[in-house]
Design a protein around this motif. Structure first.
Motif, PDB file in Angstrom:
ATOM      1  N   GLU A   1     -61.427   4.166  79.509  1.00  0.00           N
ATOM      2  CA  GLU A   1     -62.525   3.211  79.388  1.00  0.00           C
ATOM      3  C   GLU A   1     -63.084   2.877  80.764  1.00  0.00           C
ATOM      4  O   GLU A   1     -62.332   2.553  81.689  1.00  0.00           O
ATOM      5  CB  GLU A   1     -62.048   1.930  78.708  1.00  0.00           C
ATOM      6  CG  GLU A   1     -63.147   0.883  78.562  1.00  0.00           C
ATOM      7  CD  GLU A   1     -62.670  -0.383  77.870  1.00  0.00           C
ATOM      8  OE1 GLU A   1     -63.406  -1.380  77.893  1.00  0.00           O
ATOM      9  OE2 GLU A   1     -61.559  -0.354  77.297  1.00  0.00           O
ATOM     10  N   VAL A   2     -64.405   2.947  80.889  1.00  0.00           N
ATOM     11  CA  VAL A   2     -65.051   2.672  82.176  1.00  0.00           C
ATOM     12  C   VAL A   2     -66.342   1.907  81.936  1.00  0.00           C
ATOM     13  O   VAL A   2     -66.883   1.877  80.825  1.00  0.00           O
ATOM     14  CB  VAL A   2     -65.385   3.974  82.932  1.00  0.00           C
ATOM     15  CG1 VAL A   2     -64.170   4.840  83.105  1.00  0.00           C
ATOM     16  CG2 VAL A   2     -66.470   4.756  82.225  1.00  0.00           C
ATOM     17  N   LEU A   3     -66.851   1.280  83.015  1.00  0.00           N
ATOM     18  CA  LEU A   3     -68.175   0.666  82.980  1.00  0.00           C
ATOM     19  C   LEU A   3     -69.160   1.553  83.721  1.00  0.00           C
ATOM     20  O   LEU A   3     -70.283   1.745  83.300  1.00  0.00           O
ATOM     21  CB  LEU A   3     -68.124  -0.735  83.597  1.00  0.00           C
ATOM     22  CG  LEU A   3     -67.268  -1.743  82.836  1.00  0.00           C
ATOM     23  CD1 LEU A   3     -67.245  -3.081  83.572  1.00  0.00           C
ATOM     24  CD2 LEU A   3     -67.807  -1.940  81.422  1.00  0.00           C
ATOM     25  N   GLY A   4     -68.750   2.084  84.851  1.00  0.00           N
ATOM     26  CA  GLY A   4     -69.583   2.993  85.632  1.00  0.00           C
ATOM     27  C   GLY A   4     -68.741   3.546  86.763  1.00  0.00           C
ATOM     28  O   GLY A   4     -68.276   2.784  87.611  1.00  0.00           O
ATOM     29  N   THR A   5     -68.532   4.845  86.787  1.00  0.00           N
ATOM     30  CA  THR A   5     -67.591   5.385  87.760  1.00  0.00           C
ATOM     31  C   THR A   5     -67.641   6.902  87.771  1.00  0.00           C
ATOM     32  O   THR A   5     -68.303   7.513  86.943  1.00  0.00           O
ATOM     33  CB  THR A   5     -66.158   4.911  87.408  1.00  0.00           C
ATOM     34  OG1 THR A   5     -65.274   5.285  88.440  1.00  0.00           O
ATOM     35  CG2 THR A   5     -65.682   5.512  86.120  1.00  0.00           C
ATOM     36  N   HIS A   6     -66.897   7.512  88.714  1.00  0.00           N
ATOM     37  CA  HIS A   6     -66.764   8.967  88.801  1.00  0.00           C
ATOM     38  C   HIS A   6     -65.301   9.318  88.586  1.00  0.00           C
ATOM     39  O   HIS A   6     -64.427   8.813  89.299  1.00  0.00           O
ATOM     40  CB  HIS A   6     -67.209   9.469  90.179  1.00  0.00           C
ATOM     41  CG  HIS A   6     -68.645   9.187  90.497  1.00  0.00           C
ATOM     42  ND1 HIS A   6     -69.223   9.556  91.698  1.00  0.00           N
ATOM     43  CD2 HIS A   6     -69.622   8.579  89.790  1.00  0.00           C
ATOM     44  CE1 HIS A   6     -70.502   9.180  91.706  1.00  0.00           C
ATOM     45  NE2 HIS A   6     -70.751   8.586  90.557  1.00  0.00           N
ATOM     46  N   PHE A   7     -65.033  10.189  87.637  1.00  0.00           N
ATOM     47  CA  PHE A   7     -63.647  10.542  87.351  1.00  0.00           C
ATOM     48  C   PHE A   7     -63.574  11.914  86.696  1.00  0.00           C
ATOM     49  O   PHE A   7     -64.572  12.430  86.177  1.00  0.00           O
ATOM     50  CB  PHE A   7     -62.971   9.504  86.447  1.00  0.00           C
ATOM     51  CG  PHE A   7     -63.613   9.353  85.093  1.00  0.00           C
ATOM     52  CD1 PHE A   7     -63.067   9.964  83.976  1.00  0.00           C
ATOM     53  CD2 PHE A   7     -64.756   8.595  84.924  1.00  0.00           C
ATOM     54  CE1 PHE A   7     -63.657   9.830  82.727  1.00  0.00           C
ATOM     55  CE2 PHE A   7     -65.356   8.454  83.686  1.00  0.00           C
ATOM     56  CZ  PHE A   7     -64.806   9.068  82.582  1.00  0.00           C
ATOM     57  N   ASN A   8     -62.367  12.509  86.737  1.00  0.00           N
ATOM     58  CA  ASN A   8     -62.123  13.822  86.149  1.00  0.00           C
ATOM     59  C   ASN A   8     -61.005  13.700  85.130  1.00  0.00           C
ATOM     60  O   ASN A   8     -60.016  12.990  85.357  1.00  0.00           O
ATOM     61  CB  ASN A   8     -61.723  14.834  87.233  1.00  0.00           C
ATOM     62  CG  ASN A   8     -61.663  16.260  86.714  1.00  0.00           C
ATOM     63  OD1 ASN A   8     -62.681  16.945  86.673  1.00  0.00           O
ATOM     64  ND2 ASN A   8     -60.480  16.724  86.331  1.00  0.00           N
ATOM     65  N   ILE A   9     -61.144  14.398  84.004  1.00  0.00           N
ATOM     66  CA  ILE A   9     -60.095  14.439  82.983  1.00  0.00           C
ATOM     67  C   ILE A   9     -59.721  15.888  82.735  1.00  0.00           C
ATOM     68  O   ILE A   9     -60.582  16.726  82.468  1.00  0.00           O
ATOM     69  CB  ILE A   9     -60.552  13.792  81.664  1.00  0.00           C
ATOM     70  CG1 ILE A   9     -60.890  12.318  81.864  1.00  0.00           C
ATOM     71  CG2 ILE A   9     -59.465  13.949  80.594  1.00  0.00           C
ATOM     72  CD1 ILE A   9     -61.427  11.644  80.616  1.00  0.00           C
ATOM     73  N   ASN A  10     -58.420  16.189  82.821  1.00  0.00           N
ATOM     74  CA  ASN A  10     -57.892  17.510  82.484  1.00  0.00           C
ATOM     75  C   ASN A  10     -56.985  17.330  81.278  1.00  0.00           C
ATOM     76  O   ASN A  10     -55.931  16.704  81.383  1.00  0.00           O
ATOM     77  CB  ASN A  10     -57.119  18.103  83.667  1.00  0.00           C
ATOM     78  CG  ASN A  10     -56.609  19.508  83.387  1.00  0.00           C
ATOM     79  OD1 ASN A  10     -56.122  19.798  82.301  1.00  0.00           O
ATOM     80  ND2 ASN A  10     -56.713  20.386  84.365  1.00  0.00           N
ATOM     81  N   ALA A  11     -57.397  17.880  80.141  1.00  0.00           N
ATOM     82  CA  ALA A  11     -56.653  17.663  78.895  1.00  0.00           C
ATOM     83  C   ALA A  11     -56.506  18.957  78.105  1.00  0.00           C
ATOM     84  O   ALA A  11     -56.632  18.964  76.882  1.00  0.00           O
ATOM     85  CB  ALA A  11     -57.345  16.601  78.048  1.00  0.00           C
ATOM     86  N   TYR A  12     -56.263  20.059  78.804  1.00  0.00           N
ATOM     87  CA  TYR A  12     -56.039  21.323  78.104  1.00  0.00           C
ATOM     88  C   TYR A  12     -54.741  21.257  77.312  1.00  0.00           C
ATOM     89  O   TYR A  12     -53.741  20.679  77.764  1.00  0.00           O
ATOM     90  CB  TYR A  12     -55.966  22.481  79.099  1.00  0.00           C
ATOM     91  CG  TYR A  12     -57.286  22.848  79.720  1.00  0.00           C
ATOM     92  CD1 TYR A  12     -58.294  23.427  78.961  1.00  0.00           C
ATOM     93  CD2 TYR A  12     -57.522  22.631  81.072  1.00  0.00           C
ATOM     94  CE1 TYR A  12     -59.511  23.775  79.529  1.00  0.00           C
ATOM     95  CE2 TYR A  12     -58.728  22.973  81.650  1.00  0.00           C
ATOM     96  CZ  TYR A  12     -59.721  23.550  80.878  1.00  0.00           C
ATOM     97  OH  TYR A  12     -60.928  23.893  81.444  1.00  0.00           O
ATOM     98  N   ALA A  13     -54.733  21.880  76.151  1.00  0.00           N
ATOM     99  CA  ALA A  13     -53.551  21.849  75.292  1.00  0.00           C
ATOM    100  C   ALA A  13     -52.356  22.554  75.916  1.00  0.00           C
ATOM    101  O   ALA A  13     -51.209  22.225  75.613  1.00  0.00           O
ATOM    102  CB  ALA A  13     -53.884  22.484  73.941  1.00  0.00           C
TER     103      ALA A  13
END
Length: 399
Positions: free
Chosen positions: A259-271
């Motif tokens: 959850e964010v309001l405004g930001t820069h981020f990376n998500i790695n969610a490979y199975a």
């Protein structure tokens, strides 16, 4: 000629030379009588500069062999830096290009305790076709089930749904113009990236998204209600438009929420990865694991990891360069074991990895550009004692 050659080499290595100076340098290096002087000057430059990266001699040879496409033209030894474990060989016609390449750190391969490679009798030539690197590829699935392949689609209007206009821009992005009064039906689209592809998406609120190979994102054509919620599998980098009254929420593979309001981020969610990793570059996010409902708030530079058992932990000093390497066109293999290296190669080159007799225990480091053909990568792996054979699109790792 010496002063001119020295000046042009210095300008080229520092990346301050003009196009005319680069061309003049190439002309000088093509002259046979410049070989000895060029070798001396290049060796002097290497000795005087503090190298950004060190590499074993065998690895350096492998890197250059791949750069030169394993050419058989004569090479010029240009010396070894005292006390260093690297060796550079420069062929006349590409001398300046190799200097620039190595000086800029654009391509390096650092193997931990490499051993001499032994011939396997197999190689990249055994492949049915040498795999080219991935590119801009994506498939858009509309709410009504229609599927649109975006790879070769012309720029302009792609489709219209529930008052929203879907556009393929000149920058190679998919973008949305909600274009309604906020009272229409909410419909969802899914953008899927195949192995060997990546793509950029601008969501209806203006949030910018970069999707890596083998990823997908499901989102509404217009954000209504109290939150902006999307669903992600695979890997993506987000630059979220700030809206304090409407949080941005990412449902990550049904296993976590960010959850964010405004930001820069990376998500790695490979199975096939050992954990879901959310890395914050700017702003603030809250990561919640769906299993234990454990929740942590991240600060810039931190990474939250949710393992296969649903346990959440925080790395307070994440390697941001490694996290963002894929978006910047680089493989970053620092402290990576062989399976981690090969998982990235499998996604980018759309190949299948098979281990013939267990997984070799090797640790790697360094960086390689993502715009190389697979054969060039495999030559480097083989130099680092990773033996393989190929069967079509299958890369079989041998004992």
């Amino acid at each position: 000629m010496q002063a001119t050659l020295e000046y042009l080499l210095q300008r080229y290595a520092d990346k301050t030379g003009t196009e005319q100076e680069r061309e003049a340098l190439m002309q000088l290096l093509r002259q046979d009588d410049s070989d000895e002087e060029a070798a001396r000057l290049i060796g002097q430059m290497i000795a005087e500069r503090t190298p950004r990266h060190e590499m074993p001699a065998d690895a350096a040879d492998a890197v250059l062999a791949a750069i030169l496409q394993a050419g058989r033209a004569p090479v010029i030894p240009i010396g070894r830096r005292a006390g260093a474990s690297r060796r550079l060989w420069v062929r006349r016609s590409v001398a300046a290009a190799v200097i620039l390449l190595l000086a800029s750190g654009a391509w390096m391969w650092l193997a931990r305790n490499p051993r001499p490679a032994t011939a396997t009798g197999e190689g990249p030539e055994a492949m049915v076709a040498d795999q080219r690197p991935g590119g801009s590829k994506a498939r858009l699935t509309l709410d009504d089930g229609r599927t649109i392949v975006l790879d070769s689609l012309a720029n302009g209007v792609v489709a219209k749904q529930a008052g929203a206009t879907i556009l393929k821009t000149g920058a190679g992005q998919l973008a949305y113009d909600p274009g309604d009064d906020g009272t229409g039906d909410v419909v969802y689209n899914t953008l899927s990236i195949p192995f060997g592809g990546q793509y950029q998406l601008v969501l209806p609120d203006g949030t910018k998204t970069w999707l890596n190979s083998g990823s997908s994102i499901r989102y509404p054509t217009a954000f209504r209600g109290a939150v902006r919620k999307i669903e992600l599998t695979g890997e993506a980098y987000f630059e979220v438009v700030k809206n304090a009254s409407k949080p941005f929420i990412v449902d990550v593979a049904r296993k976590a929420e960010v959850e964010v309001l405004g930001t820069h981020f990376n998500i790695n969610a490979y199975a096939d990865e050992p954990a879901i990793a959310t890395t914050l570059l700017e702003g603030s996010v809250r990561v919640t694991g769906s299993a234990a409902r454990d929740s942590r708030r991240l600060e810039p530079g931190q990474q939250a990891r949710i393992d296969l058992q649903g346990r959440l932990s925080v790395n307070r000093q994440a390697d941001l360069n490694q996290v963002m390497a894929w978006k910047n066109g680089i493989f970053n293999f620092e402290n990576a074991d062989l399976p981690a290296v090969l998982r990235q190669l499998a996604r980018w080159y759309d190949i299948e990895i098979v281990y013939e007799a267990g997984v070799p225990r090797r640790e790697f480091g360094g960086k390689i550009q993502r715009d190389l053909n697979l054969s060039q990568i495999l030559r480097i792996l083989e130099k680092n004692n990773v033996h393989y054979r190929t069967e079509g699109r299958r890369l079989i790792i041998m004992k």
